[in-house]
Write a protein that holds these residues in place. Structure first.
Motif, PDB file in Angstrom:
ATOM      1  N   LYS A  24      29.452 -69.973 -31.244  1.00  0.00           N
ATOM      2  CA  LYS A  24      30.157 -71.156 -31.748  1.00  0.00           C
ATOM      3  C   LYS A  24      29.727 -72.404 -30.991  1.00  0.00           C
ATOM      4  N   ASP A  25      29.476 -72.262 -29.697  1.00  0.00           N
ATOM      5  CA  ASP A  25      29.104 -73.379 -28.825  1.00  0.00           C
ATOM      6  C   ASP A  25      30.035 -74.566 -29.046  1.00  0.00           C
ATOM      7  N   PRO A  26      31.335 -74.384 -28.768  1.00  0.00           N
ATOM      8  CA  PRO A  26      32.302 -75.429 -29.107  1.00  0.00           C
ATOM      9  C   PRO A  26      32.106 -76.695 -28.287  1.00  0.00           C
ATOM     10  N   ALA A  27      32.432 -77.814 -28.895  1.00  0.00           N
ATOM     11  CA  ALA A  27      32.400 -79.090 -28.180  1.00  0.00           C
ATOM     12  C   ALA A  27      33.666 -79.271 -27.350  1.00  0.00           C
ATOM     13  N   VAL A  28      34.728 -78.555 -27.743  1.00  0.00           N
ATOM     14  CA  VAL A  28      36.010 -78.644 -27.045  1.00  0.00           C
ATOM     15  C   VAL A  28      36.732 -77.313 -27.229  1.00  0.00           C
ATOM     16  N   VAL A  29      37.567 -76.985 -26.252  1.00  0.00           N
ATOM     17  CA  VAL A  29      38.426 -75.806 -26.352  1.00  0.00           C
ATOM     18  C   VAL A  29      39.868 -76.283 -26.265  1.00  0.00           C
ATOM     19  N   VAL A  30      40.735 -75.713 -27.095  1.00  0.00           N
ATOM     20  CA  VAL A  30      42.157 -76.020 -26.997  1.00  0.00           C
ATOM     21  C   VAL A  30      42.911 -74.742 -26.651  1.00  0.00           C
ATOM     22  N   THR A  31      44.038 -74.897 -25.963  1.00  0.00           N
ATOM     23  CA  THR A  31      44.873 -73.754 -25.639  1.00  0.00           C
ATOM     24  C   THR A  31      46.235 -73.921 -26.303  1.00  0.00           C
ATOM     25  N   ILE A  32      46.835 -72.774 -26.628  1.00  0.00           N
ATOM     26  CA  ILE A  32      48.114 -72.742 -27.340  1.00  0.00           C
ATOM     27  C   ILE A  32      49.004 -71.727 -26.642  1.00  0.00           C
ATOM     28  N   ALA A  33      50.087 -72.188 -26.024  1.00  0.00           N
ATOM     29  CA  ALA A  33      50.944 -71.278 -25.255  1.00  0.00           C
ATOM     30  C   ALA A  33      52.183 -72.016 -24.789  1.00  0.00           C
ATOM     31  N   ARG A  34      53.145 -71.244 -24.274  1.00  0.00           N
ATOM     32  CA  ARG A  34      54.320 -71.794 -23.620  1.00  0.00           C
ATOM     33  C   ARG A  34      54.642 -70.962 -22.375  1.00  0.00           C
ATOM     34  N   LEU A  59      44.793 -80.124 -38.686  1.00  0.00           N
ATOM     35  CA  LEU A  59      43.886 -80.296 -37.555  1.00  0.00           C
ATOM     36  C   LEU A  59      42.433 -80.174 -37.986  1.00  0.00           C
ATOM     37  N   ARG A  60      41.587 -81.049 -37.457  1.00  0.00           N
ATOM     38  CA  ARG A  60      40.147 -81.034 -37.746  1.00  0.00           C
ATOM     39  C   ARG A  60      39.443 -80.418 -36.539  1.00  0.00           C
ATOM     40  N   MET A  61      39.086 -79.133 -36.655  1.00  0.00           N
ATOM     41  CA  MET A  61      38.645 -78.387 -35.482  1.00  0.00           C
ATOM     42  C   MET A  61      37.373 -77.581 -35.726  1.00  0.00           C
ATOM     43  N   ASN A  62      36.498 -78.120 -36.585  1.00  0.00           N
ATOM     44  CA  ASN A  62      35.264 -77.398 -36.897  1.00  0.00           C
ATOM     45  C   ASN A  62      34.383 -77.167 -35.679  1.00  0.00           C
ATOM     46  N   LYS A  63      34.494 -78.036 -34.689  1.00  0.00           N
ATOM     47  CA  LYS A  63      33.644 -77.932 -33.505  1.00  0.00           C
ATOM     48  C   LYS A  63      34.401 -77.384 -32.298  1.00  0.00           C
ATOM     49  N   ALA A  64      35.539 -76.753 -32.553  1.00  0.00           N
ATOM     50  CA  ALA A  64      36.415 -76.329 -31.466  1.00  0.00           C
ATOM     51  C   ALA A  64      36.608 -74.816 -31.438  1.00  0.00           C
ATOM     52  N   ALA A  65      37.049 -74.347 -30.274  1.00  0.00           N
ATOM     53  CA  ALA A  65      37.576 -72.990 -30.135  1.00  0.00           C
ATOM     54  C   ALA A  65      39.019 -73.118 -29.685  1.00  0.00           C
ATOM     55  N   ALA A  66      39.856 -72.208 -30.138  1.00  0.00           N
ATOM     56  CA  ALA A  66      41.275 -72.222 -29.779  1.00  0.00           C
ATOM     57  C   ALA A  66      41.631 -70.902 -29.115  1.00  0.00           C
ATOM     58  N   ILE A  67      42.239 -70.986 -27.945  1.00  0.00           N
ATOM     59  CA  ILE A  67      42.658 -69.800 -27.208  1.00  0.00           C
ATOM     60  C   ILE A  67      44.186 -69.791 -27.158  1.00  0.00           C
ATOM     61  N   SER A  68      44.780 -68.802 -27.808  1.00  0.00           N
ATOM     62  CA  SER A  68      46.239 -68.638 -27.784  1.00  0.00           C
ATOM     63  C   SER A  68      46.587 -67.536 -26.798  1.00  0.00           C
ATOM     64  N   GLY A 125      39.209 -74.880 -38.828  1.00  0.00           N
ATOM     65  CA  GLY A 125      37.808 -74.598 -38.537  1.00  0.00           C
ATOM     66  C   GLY A 125      37.528 -74.070 -37.153  1.00  0.00           C
ATOM     67  N   ALA A 126      38.556 -73.910 -36.309  1.00  0.00           N
ATOM     68  CA  ALA A 126      38.330 -73.442 -34.947  1.00  0.00           C
ATOM     69  C   ALA A 126      38.047 -71.946 -34.916  1.00  0.00           C
ATOM     70  N   LEU A 127      37.226 -71.526 -33.954  1.00  0.00           N
ATOM     71  CA  LEU A 127      37.112 -70.114 -33.595  1.00  0.00           C
ATOM     72  C   LEU A 127      38.398 -69.757 -32.865  1.00  0.00           C
ATOM     73  N   SER A 128      39.105 -68.736 -33.331  1.00  0.00           N
ATOM     74  CA  SER A 128      40.425 -68.414 -32.805  1.00  0.00           C
ATOM     75  C   SER A 128      40.394 -67.158 -31.948  1.00  0.00           C
ATOM     76  N   LEU A 129      40.791 -67.307 -30.677  1.00  0.00           N
ATOM     77  CA  LEU A 129      40.945 -66.184 -29.770  1.00  0.00           C
ATOM     78  C   LEU A 129      42.429 -66.021 -29.444  1.00  0.00           C
ATOM     79  N   ALA A 130      42.888 -64.783 -29.318  1.00  0.00           N
ATOM     80  CA  ALA A 130      44.274 -64.522 -28.940  1.00  0.00           C
ATOM     81  C   ALA A 130      44.290 -63.527 -27.795  1.00  0.00           C
ATOM     82  N   LEU A 131      44.936 -63.904 -26.693  1.00  0.00           N
ATOM     83  CA  LEU A 131      45.148 -63.016 -25.558  1.00  0.00           C
ATOM     84  C   LEU A 131      46.596 -62.575 -25.624  1.00  0.00           C
ATOM     85  N   VAL A 132      46.826 -61.311 -25.979  1.00  0.00           N
ATOM     86  CA  VAL A 132      48.182 -60.842 -26.236  1.00  0.00           C
ATOM     87  C   VAL A 132      48.431 -59.513 -25.540  1.00  0.00           C
TER      88      VAL A 132
END
Length: 353
Positions: free
Chosen positions: A50-60, A97-106, A127-134
């Protein structure tokens, strides 16, 4: 302090679930690294592709503190910026959300908090590559992700997360090592279960007396160790009803230091990394003001040394600091008259919208 159904003698001798789960941390880390190697490698390859330009995280909660640790690890290792997204973007505001160039880690223990699942889906739909650590692989969050990873912490009965927090970070670091091809990080992870076992033997009981009757304290760190400080602060509140504020050792000087007075308790997490001198300088300065400062570095002046494990890598060195802290906070909770397995105001799964 609220009354409990235990006498002090009983509460100090019974083995809590939290204690058992802290003791399982080295085994849980080994189980993850051995048993989930294929999923970890696949996620690393997916990120490289994917070679993301940015990574986002999703958690609490504790999972968000694990995400904060991974933010620093990713930025320091591959130089890609990482941002935490507020779950209300999807669950309340319905943002597209416009996230074609992103990866998301939940990151989630249960994988079923509605707002976390909603935002992870919005990121993937954008459009993000979605990873989940569960820790529950049969969950809505894992089922929605492109790359679901079972952190393999095992059942966690205590409300306060411990081994699942550590394993979330270990999983993220293992994915990062595969993504970046970082041989030094891979080597550090290979020996991490042994290092975590050594960390269990580090005695931080010097914290109990000054914190047993304390009303408030500061918890400091810098970089990855600030993520550890954030988690430590939460555990004070969760298990001991003790007000604690986590600050970067730089940020604390922008106002909050004004509250530091003689005998004010401060815990400073310093890893063997480029930020150690910065943390030591601030911690030592507070000690000179008369604060009761506890520091995980031999370089402090006027501070109480918290023994630690030097793992040989700055990231795993920072992570190992949480283990002796967990051990002492479980003891502190009981010393203050609480049951660390069952905080009065909390549930194991917090389902927010």
């Amino acid at each position: 302090m609220p009354a409990t159904h235990e006498t002090e003698d009983e509460s100090m001798t019974d083995i809590t679930n939290m204690r058992r789960e802290i003791d399982e941390i080295p085994e849980a880390a080994a189980r993850l690294l051995d048993g989930q190697s294929a999923a970890l490698a696949a996620a690393g390859r997916a990120l490289a592709e994917k070679d993301p330009a940015v990574v986002v995280t999703i958690a609490r909660g504790s999972s968000d503190h694990a995400s904060l640790f991974l933010k620093y690890a990713i930025e320091l290792t591959v130089g890609i910026p990482v941002a935490s997204l507020g779950p209300s973007l999807a669950s309340i505001y319905g943002a597209k959300l416009r996230m074609n160039k992103a990866a998301a880690i939940s990151v989630s223990q249960s994988g079923k908090s509605p707002d976390i699942v909603a935002l992870a889906k919005a990121a993937r739909d954008g459009g993000a590559l979605s990873l989940a650590l569960v820790n529950t692989i049969a969950s809505p969050l894992a089922e929605m992700a492109d790359q679901p990873i079972d952190i393999a912490a095992g059942p966690e009965k205590a409300v306060a997360a411990t081994k699942s927090y550590v394993n979330s970070i270990v999983a993220g670091l293992a994915v990062l090592a595969e993504w970046s091809g970082d041989a030094a990080l891979k080597a550090a992870l290979a020996k991490l279960p042994d290092d975590l076992a050594k960390a269990l033997a580090c005695d931080w009981s010097a914290l109990i007396a000054p914190l047993k009757d304390a009303q408030s304290l500061y918890v400091l760190g810098r970089g990855p160790s600030f993520a550890i400080a954030s988690e430590a602060s939460l555990k004070c509140k969760e298990t001991s009803e003790l007000h604690a504020e986590a600050y970067s050792s730089a940020e604390v000087m922008h106002g909050p230091v004004s509250l530091v007075e003689p005998r004010f308790p401060v815990i400073a997490f310093a890893a063997r990394d480029k930020a150690e001198d910065s943390v030591v300088k601030i911690a030592s300065g507070m000690a000179k003001k008369g604060a009761s400062v506890f520091l995980s570095s031999e370089r402090g002046e006027g501070t109480v040394l918290l023994p630690h494990v030097a793992t040989g890598h700055p990231l795993t060195d920072a992570l190992a600091l949480i283990v002796p802290y967990y051990s002492v906070i479980e003891k502190l909770s009981r010393a203050r008259g609480f049951n660390p397995d069952a905080p009065a105001a909390l549930n194991k799964v917090t389902e927010t919208e």
